[in-house]
Design an enzyme around this catalytic site. Sequence first.
Site, PDB file in Angstrom:
ATOM      1  N   HIS A  98       6.827  -7.941  -2.264  1.00 26.34           N
ATOM      2  CA  HIS A  98       6.690  -7.219  -0.996  1.00 26.34           C
ATOM      3  C   HIS A  98       7.673  -7.796   0.032  1.00 26.34           C
ATOM      4  CE1 HIS A  98       3.426  -4.733  -2.169  1.00 26.34           C
ATOM      5  NE2 HIS A  98       2.471  -5.648  -2.125  1.00 26.34           N
ATOM      6  N   LYS A 100       0.792  -1.236   0.000  1.00 29.30           N
ATOM      7  CA  LYS A 100       0.000   0.000   0.000  1.00 29.30           C
ATOM      8  C   LYS A 100       0.826   1.289   0.000  1.00 29.30           C
ATOM      9  CE  LYS A 100      -3.458  -0.725  -0.603  1.00 29.30           C
ATOM     10  NZ  LYS A 100      -3.836  -1.241  -1.976  1.00 29.30           N
ATOM     11  N   SER A 160      -4.582   3.136   4.078  1.00 31.15           N
ATOM     12  CA  SER A 160      -4.789   2.504   2.779  1.00 31.15           C
ATOM     13  C   SER A 160      -4.889   0.978   2.946  1.00 31.15           C
ATOM     14  CB  SER A 160      -3.618   2.856   1.850  1.00 31.15           C
ATOM     15  OG  SER A 160      -3.777   2.261   0.601  1.00 31.15           O
TER      16      SER A 160
HETATM   17  P1  A3P Z   1      -4.910   5.023  -1.167  1.00 32.57           P
HETATM   18  O1  A3P Z   1      -5.591   3.803  -0.638  1.00 32.57           O
HETATM   19  O2  A3P Z   1      -4.387   5.910  -0.074  1.00 32.57           O
HETATM   20  O3  A3P Z   1      -5.722   5.764  -2.164  1.00 32.57           O
HETATM   21  P2  A3P Z   1      -0.183  -0.270  -3.668  1.00 32.57           P
HETATM   22  O4  A3P Z   1      -0.150  -0.217  -5.145  1.00 32.57           O
HETATM   23  O5  A3P Z   1       1.157  -0.382  -3.035  1.00 32.57           O
HETATM   24  O6  A3P Z   1      -1.171  -1.270  -3.152  1.00 32.57           O
HETATM   25  O7  A3P Z   1      -0.687   1.167  -3.172  1.00 32.57           O
HETATM   26  C1  A3P Z   1      -2.022   1.566  -3.363  1.00 32.57           C
HETATM   27  C2  A3P Z   1      -2.134   3.029  -2.998  1.00 32.57           C
HETATM   28  O8  A3P Z   1      -1.497   3.825  -4.017  1.00 32.57           O
HETATM   29  C3  A3P Z   1      -3.579   3.486  -2.941  1.00 32.57           C
HETATM   30  O9  A3P Z   1      -3.594   4.532  -1.962  1.00 32.57           O
HETATM   31  C4  A3P Z   1      -3.776   4.022  -4.348  1.00 32.57           C
HETATM   32  O10 A3P Z   1      -4.847   4.906  -4.481  1.00 32.57           O
HETATM   33  C5  A3P Z   1      -2.434   4.741  -4.544  1.00 32.57           C
HETATM   34  N1  A3P Z   1      -2.148   5.015  -5.950  1.00 32.57           N
HETATM   35  C6  A3P Z   1      -2.175   4.153  -6.991  1.00 32.57           C
HETATM   36  N2  A3P Z   1      -1.918   4.795  -8.143  1.00 32.57           N
HETATM   37  C7  A3P Z   1      -1.730   6.100  -7.830  1.00 32.57           C
HETATM   38  C8  A3P Z   1      -1.452   7.275  -8.593  1.00 32.57           C
HETATM   39  N3  A3P Z   1      -1.343   7.228  -9.908  1.00 32.57           N
HETATM   40  N4  A3P Z   1      -1.325   8.439  -7.934  1.00 32.57           N
HETATM   41  C9  A3P Z   1      -1.450   8.494  -6.583  1.00 32.57           C
HETATM   42  N5  A3P Z   1      -1.726   7.422  -5.805  1.00 32.57           N
HETATM   43  C10 A3P Z   1      -1.861   6.231  -6.422  1.00 32.57           C
END
Ligand code: A3P
Length: 312
Positions: free
Chosen positions: A125, A48, A155
Amino acid sequence: VRVFPESEDDIPKNRKGYVLPKHYCDFERRIREFEVRDDDIVVASYPKTGTTWTQEMVWCIGNNLDFEKAMATVLPVRFPFLELTTLFEFRSAENEAEEDSLKAFLKDSVKFTAEMESPRYIKTHLPWELLPDQMKSKQTKIIYVARNPKDTCVSYYHHSRLIEGYRGNLEDFVELFLQDTVSYSSYWEHLLSYWEHREDPNVLFIKYEDMKKDLPPVVKKVVQFMGKKELNEEELSKLCSHLSFESMKNNLSVNYEYVIDQDKAASLPEESRHFMRKGKVNGWKEEISEGLARRFDEWTESHLSGTDFRFD
Ligand code: A3P
């Protein structure tokens, strides 16, 4: 399961080890012995923290900004998650070939990754200590993305509700997070395991917050690290627009809508029904109370004393 990279006699008293999904045990040896190739590129992270965002950036840079191909094939097939197994059911993919690839990936992600064509792009991860041995000995290029723990935790909470069936409240989840009991914790041991290697020539350490503040300089750094030709202004601007939150939220190849059970999601508030949820820095302020935030800060201080890592 809690995994300690050290042998039992060497475990320091304050060491928490890593909490990994149970199925990791079935894969452990094969992951350790995973054969790497010179042109592999790895994106590593604690869950996340912007993994998907970083993956899409890295894949597009590595594939000469082929946005068409990027949008035509779902990310886990282009950029598999090394140690995932069949946790997810997914809804039918748009075409059969893609569905077959997804099924093969979900059945055995290590085999799927091992059999990919080069150059391979690999997500993990795993903390530094648990990476495949050859990734360290052969100096595979690794990009680690970090995000501040409060946003990461919030998140993670929403992700766990949406995808893993967690039904507790946020306060309870924060407790689990601070006690280092959610998967891939300890958060700080994880992050610091890569921070210690930030100056290794094969490691690039980036932060979600820097990507949000100003994406182009981060893209340029990644281009250089990957040994690719510098992007011109037009290319850079196209890539940043492809990587914007709005664009990724609407992009089926990266937004994971196909793993979300829409019936179950319907019981959640609208803002928690999507993997691409908020994409903000300091969004935690809308959800975490001052008291809990103070606990986070104390926890952070206790883990960072004696290190030079800081979030701005
Ligand atoms: P939030 O839940 O705070 O919105 P991962 O890919 O490691 O699982 O992380 C997911 C998080 O990255 C989520 O955060 C998601 O919305 C955010 N995220 C994914 N793409 C993004 C982008 N282009 N710009 C900003 N945040 C992004």
